[in-house]
Design an enzyme around this catalytic site. Structure first.
Site, PDB file in Angstrom:
ATOM      1  N   CYS A 195      30.187  38.522  49.835  1.00  0.00           N
ATOM      2  CA  CYS A 195      30.171  37.131  50.300  1.00  0.00           C
ATOM      3  C   CYS A 195      28.887  36.715  51.029  1.00  0.00           C
ATOM      4  O   CYS A 195      28.419  35.585  50.819  1.00  0.00           O
ATOM      5  CB  CYS A 195      31.409  36.821  51.139  1.00  0.00           C
ATOM      6  SG  CYS A 195      32.049  38.146  52.128  1.00  0.00           S
ATOM      7  N   ARG A 208      31.906  51.395  51.000  1.00  0.00           N
ATOM      8  CA  ARG A 208      32.510  51.536  52.330  1.00  0.00           C
ATOM      9  C   ARG A 208      32.840  53.003  52.558  1.00  0.00           C
ATOM     10  O   ARG A 208      33.373  53.666  51.669  1.00  0.00           O
ATOM     11  CB  ARG A 208      33.771  50.675  52.448  1.00  0.00           C
ATOM     12  CG  ARG A 208      33.465  49.194  52.263  1.00  0.00           C
ATOM     13  CD  ARG A 208      34.677  48.328  52.364  1.00  0.00           C
ATOM     14  NE  ARG A 208      34.397  46.991  51.843  1.00  0.00           N
ATOM     15  CZ  ARG A 208      35.326  46.089  51.573  1.00  0.00           C
ATOM     16  NH1 ARG A 208      36.592  46.365  51.782  1.00  0.00           N
ATOM     17  NH2 ARG A 208      34.993  44.910  51.089  1.00  0.00           N
ATOM     18  N   GLN A 213      34.330  44.763  42.953  1.00  0.00           N
ATOM     19  CA  GLN A 213      35.268  43.659  43.140  1.00  0.00           C
ATOM     20  C   GLN A 213      35.034  42.590  42.075  1.00  0.00           C
ATOM     21  O   GLN A 213      33.895  42.283  41.734  1.00  0.00           O
ATOM     22  CB  GLN A 213      35.077  43.040  44.520  1.00  0.00           C
ATOM     23  CG  GLN A 213      35.437  43.963  45.674  1.00  0.00           C
ATOM     24  CD  GLN A 213      35.174  43.308  47.014  1.00  0.00           C
ATOM     25  OE1 GLN A 213      34.080  42.838  47.288  1.00  0.00           O
ATOM     26  NE2 GLN A 213      36.192  43.272  47.869  1.00  0.00           N
ATOM     27  N   ASP A 237      34.787  39.575  42.278  1.00  0.00           N
ATOM     28  CA  ASP A 237      34.634  38.667  43.407  1.00  0.00           C
ATOM     29  C   ASP A 237      34.189  37.281  42.953  1.00  0.00           C
ATOM     30  O   ASP A 237      33.423  37.148  41.996  1.00  0.00           O
ATOM     31  CB  ASP A 237      33.574  39.243  44.354  1.00  0.00           C
ATOM     32  CG  ASP A 237      34.005  39.189  45.806  1.00  0.00           C
ATOM     33  OD1 ASP A 237      35.003  38.515  46.085  1.00  0.00           O
ATOM     34  OD2 ASP A 237      33.347  39.823  46.637  1.00  0.00           O
ATOM     35  N   HIS A 286      33.281  33.269  45.002  1.00  0.00           N
ATOM     36  CA  HIS A 286      33.312  32.434  46.196  1.00  0.00           C
ATOM     37  C   HIS A 286      33.125  30.987  45.787  1.00  0.00           C
ATOM     38  O   HIS A 286      32.191  30.651  45.060  1.00  0.00           O
ATOM     39  CB  HIS A 286      32.240  32.893  47.197  1.00  0.00           C
ATOM     40  CG  HIS A 286      32.488  34.286  47.673  1.00  0.00           C
ATOM     41  ND1 HIS A 286      31.885  35.382  47.098  1.00  0.00           N
ATOM     42  CD2 HIS A 286      33.326  34.756  48.630  1.00  0.00           C
ATOM     43  CE1 HIS A 286      32.327  36.474  47.692  1.00  0.00           C
ATOM     44  NE2 HIS A 286      33.196  36.127  48.616  1.00  0.00           N
ATOM     45  N   LYS A 290      44.853  34.215  54.497  1.00  0.00           N
ATOM     46  CA  LYS A 290      44.781  34.580  53.085  1.00  0.00           C
ATOM     47  C   LYS A 290      46.161  34.595  52.454  1.00  0.00           C
ATOM     48  O   LYS A 290      47.189  34.605  53.148  1.00  0.00           O
ATOM     49  CB  LYS A 290      44.115  35.944  52.925  1.00  0.00           C
ATOM     50  CG  LYS A 290      44.801  37.074  53.663  1.00  0.00           C
ATOM     51  CD  LYS A 290      44.043  38.394  53.488  1.00  0.00           C
ATOM     52  CE  LYS A 290      44.737  39.526  54.241  1.00  0.00           C
ATOM     53  NZ  LYS A 290      44.169  40.846  53.933  1.00  0.00           N
ATOM     54  N   HIS A 318      37.334  32.694  49.249  1.00  0.00           N
ATOM     55  CA  HIS A 318      37.096  34.009  48.661  1.00  0.00           C
ATOM     56  C   HIS A 318      38.264  34.306  47.724  1.00  0.00           C
ATOM     57  O   HIS A 318      39.420  34.070  48.091  1.00  0.00           O
ATOM     58  CB  HIS A 318      37.088  35.109  49.725  1.00  0.00           C
ATOM     59  CG  HIS A 318      36.166  34.872  50.882  1.00  0.00           C
ATOM     60  ND1 HIS A 318      35.098  35.700  51.160  1.00  0.00           N
ATOM     61  CD2 HIS A 318      36.159  33.921  51.855  1.00  0.00           C
ATOM     62  CE1 HIS A 318      34.482  35.276  52.250  1.00  0.00           C
ATOM     63  NE2 HIS A 318      35.106  34.197  52.682  1.00  0.00           N
TER      64      HIS A 318
END
Length: 646
Positions: free
Chosen positions: A337, A366, A384, A386, A388, A472, A518
């Site tokens: 992000c 991570r 991910q 992902d 946005h 979320k 997100h």
């Protein structure tokens, strides 16, 4: 007298000091037998603990998550009591309830706990449970708690107590065992009728690899022996579906200690499967107006300081990369992000440009503890799906609804029929854990609640489960054997746009902040594939599976014909392999069924003469002989019928 309000808003009066168990008894003897836990004014409450003032109460049975939690929390104490008797001098860490059962972290000293000890531990637990020992709550001062556990040389408990505030400490005692605990617990041990110790693992104290490694003892209990038998049967089925086992059999992915723990590598067949999933989502995203972007695998440390991720996760991430330039530090990307925020800032934006939807299959890193790594479901490197969305405040709900549509398409395409949703809001009593203003949080939370109502989605609300930057909506799917997995997520964020000073020019010619959404429908490619493997037992939908067809010549004389068949099928975009091993056809059939290949084609003299194939379908057996072109048309039509649904 005090007034007790029930979930249906009815009110009854009881004497002050009445317990939840007495309230259950006043309703019905059966409820009193089945009730396991309670909340009073939203606070967890022991069934035997008096209520002194007007309050709202909820009672929970086994089918409620709160009921199971209290049952398994009490069972963790029962396990500790048994271990205390069996292993003199043992020391205790923590022992929480988990989604399926409980565990206790212990330091057994000189006598290690082994799998061969499981039966003795189970027998001791059942012996103690049968005594119907009362579980007694006691409020205790910090000084007394430190002395009690210090005298017993329980250094792990002493460390925990030293961090607590005086006036907030409670202990629970059953038989000869006393534990530091907030509760709640069952009134006594009699409800525990079946016990199974399931596994052992190593666990560093407080998750710190530099500290002592404890033994984590996992177990599960039930109020009926039949429930345990059903659970054990489920475990056996889960073992057969283990994505690590099936992934190896199907040659999908691998790990290498030389490359590093928790760093998966996708083999050719697994890569093909994963890319098909990515192409599937990219196709859907194009329909919904997304633009693909790509960002680096590293970023300047200041990027994550700005976003707040460094303060929140810096200690638990891979350590900074130092460059030759003095004081310059980079991080392996833990999130996509912040990069997408910078893409938004690349040029001035107008209200007419919004919404902007940036999507990326972005790999992030991570540092998970070694003991927490598990196949593809818990890794240190993952990708991910992902995206946005940057939009105006008046567009938030509509964009949220569109993301929900994408998630529903995915669940339908991959046969996840059974799913539930959870709205995760911030903890109203602990707001310092989160960033952003109350006003922005209230707006974001309201948008999610309204979107769920509009879709008719009966979502559970959980306080305190929000991300640090916004509320979320999480989707939990149940797989083919009833296990719950958290997959898709959608998060509304008013905070990162503030931190990165994102702007757009409104119709009033003034500067405004966009809202950021997100979303990751799969969650991560690694975890999603793991769940999909276990849901399907490796028998993927025909459109997705790495190998759709295997051709098996009955002898090497027909290898050339097998090659001809393969070429014809490949020309029609049918993924085909040939098993030309010098093995009997029965062995080839068995081996390829284990590989979960949907169609098995047998070719021999008759098939070669007639330009045919003999068809077997996974799970359905022999389908007879047919022309190559006829088979190709049947398979292609089957795939198109699947794809055209969405």
């Amino acid at each position: 007298m005090i007034k007790i309000t029930f979930p249906d808003q009815s009110v009854k009066e009881f004497a002050a000091g009445t317990t939840p168990m007495q309230i259950a008894e006043s309703i019905s003897p059966r409820l009193a037998q089945e009730v396991l836990a309670a909340t009073v004014d939203g606070n967890e409450w022991d069934l035997s603990r008096p209520i002194e003032k007007d309050a709202a109460i909820k009672l929970f049975k086994w089918d409620d998550a709160e009921g199971k939690h209290a049952f398994w929390h009490s069972s963790a104490h029962l396990l500790a009591e048994a271990l205390q008797e069996l292993y003199p001098g043992i020391k205790f860490g923590i022992g929480p309830a988990i989604e399926n059962g409980f565990y206790y972290d212990v330091d057994p000293g000189e006598t290690p706990i082994k799998e061969g000890d499981f039966a003795a531990i189970e027998a001791k637990m059942m012996e103690l449970a049968a005594k119907k020992e009362e579980i007694v709550r006691r409020e205790i001062s910090k000084v007394d708690a430190l002395k009690m556990f210090g005298d017993r040389k329980e250094e792990y408990k002493v460390e925990l107590i030293s961090e607590l505030e005086d006036g907030t400490i409670t202990t629970y005692t059953q038989g000869s065992f006393t534990d530091l605990c907030r509760g709640p617990h069952l009134p006594n041990t009699s409800a525990i009728k079946a016990v199974k110790i399931t596994s052992l693992a190593g666990a560093y104290w407080r998750g710190d690899e530099k500290r002592h490694q404890l033994t984590r003892v996992y177990g599960i209990t039930f109020p009926k022996k039949k429930m345990l038998d059903e659970y054990l049967a489920l475990l056996e089925e889960a073992k057969k579906r283990d994505h690590r086992k099936i992934g190896k059999e199907m040659e999908l992915f691998m790990f290498s200690e030389t490359v590093g723990k928790g760093l998966p590598m996708w083999l050719p067949k697994g890569t093909a499967l994963r890319l098909r999933l990515e192409d599937f989502l990219k196709k859907i995203q194009r329909r919904f107006g997304y633009q693909q972007v790509m960002t680096p695998h590293i970023g300047n440390k200041l990027l994550y300081v700005t976003s707040g991720h460094y303060a929140k996760y810096g200690k638990d991430s891979f350590q900074p990369i130092h460059t030759p330039e003095e004081d310059e530090e980079y991080l392996l990307k833990p999130m996509n992000c912040p990069h997408h925020c910078e893409i938004y800032k690349w040029q001035p934006r107008s209200y007419k440009d919004l919404p902007l939807r940036f999507a990326e299959f972005g790999t992030v890193y991570r540092y998970e503890q070694s003991g927490e790594l598990h196949g593809l479901t818990r890794v240190r490197s993952f990708t991910q799906d992902d995206a946005h969305i940057f939009c105006r405040p008046d567009q938030v709900k509509d964009e949220f609804l569109k993301v929900m549509d994408i998630i529903f398409i995915i669940f339908k395409a991959l046969d996840f029929k059974n799913f539930e949703a959870q709205i995760s809001l911030r903890d109203p009593n602990n707001k310092e854990k989160y960033i952003g203003s109350d006003e922005n949080w209230e707006k974001a939370e309201q948008a999610i609640v309204e979107a769920c109502k509009e879709k008719g989605l009966n979502a559970r609300v959980e306080l305190g489960e929000a991300a640090f930057y916004g509320p979320k909506l999480d989707f939990m799917v149940k797989d083919a054997i009833g296990r719950r997995w958290q997959l898709g997520t959608i998060q509304v964020d008013y905070n990162l746009p503030e931190r990165f000073e994102l702007e757009y020019t409104g119709s009033d010619n003034q500067k405004h902040r966009p809202v950021m959404i997100h979303r990751a429908p799969f969650g991560s490619m690694e975890r999603f594939v793991a769940v999909l493997i276990e849901h399907t037992a490796g028998k993927f939908p025909l459109w997705l599976t790495p190998e759709q067809v295997v051709i098996m010549p009955i002898s090497e004389k027909y290898n050339d014909y097998a090659e001809k068949v393969a070429q014809e099928l490949e020309m029609r975009d049918i993924r085909t392999t040939i098993d030309n091993r010098n093995e009997k056809i029965g062995r080839k059939i068995r081996d390829n069924e284990l590989k979960r290949i949907p169609y098995l084609l047998i070719v021999g003299e008759k098939e070669a003469e007639n330009n045919e194939v003999s068809v077997r379908k996974q799970g359905e057996g022999d389908k007879g002989s047919m022309k190559i072109t006829t088979f190709a048309e049947i398979l292609t039509e089957e795939v198109e019928k699947m794809i055209n649904q969405w």
